[in-house]
Design a protein around this motif. Structure first.
Motif, PDB file in Angstrom:
ATOM      1  N   ARG A   1       0.832  -1.206   0.000  1.00  9.02           N
ATOM      2  CA  ARG A   1       0.000   0.000   0.000  1.00  9.02           C
ATOM      3  C   ARG A   1       0.864   1.253   0.000  1.00  9.02           C
ATOM      4  NH1 ARG A   1      -3.112  -3.182   3.597  1.00  9.02           N
ATOM      5  NH2 ARG A   1      -2.168  -2.158   5.407  1.00  9.02           N
ATOM      6  N   ARG A   2       1.944   1.216   0.774  1.00 12.57           N
ATOM      7  CA  ARG A   2       2.829   2.382   0.803  1.00 12.57           C
ATOM      8  C   ARG A   2       3.498   2.583  -0.553  1.00 12.57           C
ATOM      9  NH1 ARG A   2       6.819   4.675   5.405  1.00 12.57           N
ATOM     10  NH2 ARG A   2       7.983   6.114   4.084  1.00 12.57           N
ATOM     11  N   PHE A   3       3.933   1.477  -1.163  1.00 14.63           N
ATOM     12  CA  PHE A   3       4.570   1.587  -2.476  1.00 14.63           C
ATOM     13  C   PHE A   3       3.601   2.156  -3.506  1.00 14.63           C
ATOM     14  CE2 PHE A   3       6.405  -0.714  -6.330  1.00 14.63           C
ATOM     15  CZ  PHE A   3       7.363   0.274  -6.545  1.00 14.63           C
ATOM     16  N   ASP A   4       2.317   1.797  -3.400  1.00 12.33           N
ATOM     17  CA  ASP A   4       1.311   2.342  -4.314  1.00 12.33           C
ATOM     18  C   ASP A   4       1.231   3.864  -4.219  1.00 12.33           C
ATOM     19  OD1 ASP A   4       0.538  -0.094  -5.368  1.00 12.33           O
ATOM     20  OD2 ASP A   4      -1.049  -0.417  -3.891  1.00 12.33           O
ATOM     21  N   ARG A   5       1.539   4.411  -3.039  1.00 11.51           N
ATOM     22  CA  ARG A   5       1.427   5.862  -2.836  1.00 11.51           C
ATOM     23  C   ARG A   5       2.703   6.615  -3.191  1.00 11.51           C
ATOM     24  NH1 ARG A   5      -0.971   4.000   2.076  1.00 11.51           N
ATOM     25  NH2 ARG A   5       0.909   4.570   3.226  1.00 11.51           N
TER      26      ARG A   5
ATOM     27  N   ALA B   1       2.217  -6.414 -11.129  1.00 11.25           N
ATOM     28  CA  ALA B   1       2.239  -6.016 -12.536  1.00 11.25           C
ATOM     29  C   ALA B   1       1.303  -4.832 -12.748  1.00 11.25           C
ATOM     30  CB  ALA B   1       1.823  -7.188 -13.419  1.00 11.25           C
ATOM     31  N   VAL B   2       1.702  -3.914 -13.607  1.00  9.26           N
ATOM     32  CA  VAL B   2       0.915  -2.715 -13.886  1.00  9.26           C
ATOM     33  C   VAL B   2      -0.056  -3.005 -15.028  1.00  9.26           C
ATOM     34  CG1 VAL B   2       1.056  -0.317 -14.688  1.00  9.26           C
ATOM     35  CG2 VAL B   2       2.745  -1.197 -13.066  1.00  9.26           C
TER      36      VAL B   2
ATOM     37  N   ARG C   1      -7.277 -12.261   0.547  1.00  8.65           N
ATOM     38  CA  ARG C   1      -5.854 -12.458   0.274  1.00  8.65           C
ATOM     39  C   ARG C   1      -5.341 -11.418  -0.715  1.00  8.65           C
ATOM     40  NH1 ARG C   1      -0.870 -13.354   1.773  1.00  8.65           N
ATOM     41  NH2 ARG C   1       0.410 -14.371   0.210  1.00  8.65           N
ATOM     42  N   GLY C   2      -6.156 -11.046  -1.689  1.00  7.94           N
ATOM     43  CA  GLY C   2      -5.791  -9.971  -2.609  1.00  7.94           C
ATOM     44  C   GLY C   2      -4.691 -10.312  -3.591  1.00  7.94           C
ATOM     45  N   VAL C   3      -4.592 -11.579  -3.958  1.00  3.47           N
ATOM     46  CA  VAL C   3      -3.575 -12.024  -4.919  1.00  3.47           C
ATOM     47  C   VAL C   3      -4.318 -12.735  -6.054  1.00  3.47           C
ATOM     48  CG1 VAL C   3      -1.474 -13.391  -5.223  1.00  3.47           C
ATOM     49  CG2 VAL C   3      -1.923 -12.276  -3.035  1.00  3.47           C
TER      50      VAL C   3
ATOM     51  N   GLY D   1      -2.959  -5.728  -8.272  1.00  6.95           N
ATOM     52  CA  GLY D   1      -3.451  -5.769  -6.901  1.00  6.95           C
ATOM     53  C   GLY D   1      -4.305  -4.567  -6.551  1.00  6.95           C
ATOM     54  N   LEU D   2      -3.868  -3.380  -6.963  1.00  7.95           N
ATOM     55  CA  LEU D   2      -4.641  -2.173  -6.682  1.00  7.95           C
ATOM     56  C   LEU D   2      -5.972  -2.203  -7.427  1.00  7.95           C
ATOM     57  CD1 LEU D   2      -4.770   0.613  -5.344  1.00  7.95           C
ATOM     58  CD2 LEU D   2      -3.662   1.555  -7.378  1.00  7.95           C
ATOM     59  N   ALA D   3      -5.955  -2.653  -8.682  1.00 12.72           N
ATOM     60  CA  ALA D   3      -7.191  -2.750  -9.455  1.00 12.72           C
ATOM     61  C   ALA D   3      -8.169  -3.718  -8.788  1.00 12.72           C
ATOM     62  CB  ALA D   3      -6.882  -3.202 -10.880  1.00 12.72           C
TER      63      ALA D   3
END
Length: 311
Positions: free
Chosen positions: A49-53, A199-200, A241-243, A275-277
């Motif tokens: 989550r931090r890396f996403d920001r 992956a983006v 789990r979010g994977v 993951g964010l999507a």
């Protein structure tokens, strides 16, 4: 952070060598294994989550690090260096990001299943030799001799290929207490060394000598998947789990086989990961505005995200 402070916190020197040893020993001796796993998962999720920001300006910041800690560390390291050490940023070779390789290519026929259509292609098995991958028609798989049972949700241009990481299957294997062969999640490509969740959307993978795939969407769990796994509340468990693994569209057709290298040849700069999507769609609607701006997202999910943002 200055060099003096870095030396003070050096885990190789007193008193922090003893502190680290005692802390690790207590963790292994006192905390139940399940609690340790949950704590590690929460820490990893928080780092994601931090890396996403993070933005480019924050990633180039750095501080002094005691280089005696290990061969990876240097006297001065940036935030990006530390994320790379943690595995959140893959390594670069020239302009190409070298990821991992294909462990197995999986396909299968339609089989009777508790599904809307009464049958499903989720039961995929590893295939020997090379498999041709093409841009499929609506509701068809991109892989030769592979089947799709529910064309409304699978296959077609935006979901031609489904990929899942073997490392994530191994996590589920330990969590569920049962062996999980490659292909068990219905994935066409079981990958090693590829953090599919990071992956983006719109990222392009070169797979083997010919094939180029583009990340288009996360997998969202359905009732067929739940019935196949024979696990109560599987959709909720999988979502937490979010994977989710990634769907991919075919940019350049070609053959794929076990052992083929996987590398990133293009990565958009919007930063919206699989993951964010997935979280935006399933649990964290506050991310929908970012998702709605990603033109490379699968068309149906993009339209849905934009409708939800408009309210």
């Amino acid at each position: 952070m200055g060099r003096g402070w870095a030396r003070l916190l050096n885990a190789d020197t007193k008193p922090f060598d003893a502190v680290n040893f005692v802390g690790s020993w207590l963790d292994g001796s006192v905390m139940p294994r399940g609690a340790t796993v949950v704590l590690c998962d929460c820490t990893i999720a928080a780092l994601h989550r931090r890396f996403d920001r993070e933005d480019e300006s924050s990633l180039v910041k750095g501080h002094a690090v005691p280089d005696s800690v290990g061969p990876f560390f240097r006297e001065f390291m940036t935030v990006a260096d530390l994320y790379r050490f943690l595995g959140l940023i893959p390594r670069y070779v020239g302009n190409v990001v070298a990821l991992g390789h294909v462990l197995s290519v999986n396909a299968g026929p339609l089989r009777p299943m508790l599904a809307r259509t009464g049958h499903s292609g989720i039961d995929k098995r590893p295939v020997d030799g090379a498999v041709r991958v093409e841009v499929p028609e609506y509701g068809r798989s991109g892989l030769e001799d592979d089947s799709i049972g529910e064309p409304e949700d699978h296959g077609g241009h935006d979901r031609a290929v489904y990929a899942y990481a073997r490392e994530d299957l191994d996590w589920w294997q330990a969590e569920l207490g049962r062996p999980l062969r490659s292909g068990i999640f219905g994935e066409n490509l079981t990958l090693v060394g590829v953090d599919v969740t990071r992956a983006v959307i719109g990222e392009r993978w070169s797979v083997g000598p010919e094939l180029v795939l583009e990340v288009s969407a996360p997998r969202t769990p359905c009732r067929t998947f739940a019935a196949w796994m024979e696990r109560e509340r599987w959709i909720l468990t999988f979502t937490r789990r979010g994977v989710p693994g990634a769907y991919l569209r075919v940019v350049s057709p070609g053959q794929v086989r076990a052992g083929d290298a996987v590398s990133v040849v293009h990565r958009p700069d919007h930063g919206v990961t699989v993951g964010l999507a997935f979280r935006a769609i399933m649990t964290e609607a506050e991310h929908l505005p970012r998702l709605a701006a990603v033109d490379e997202l699968a068309a149906d999910l993009l339209a849905s995200a934009r409708r939800r943002v408009r309210g």
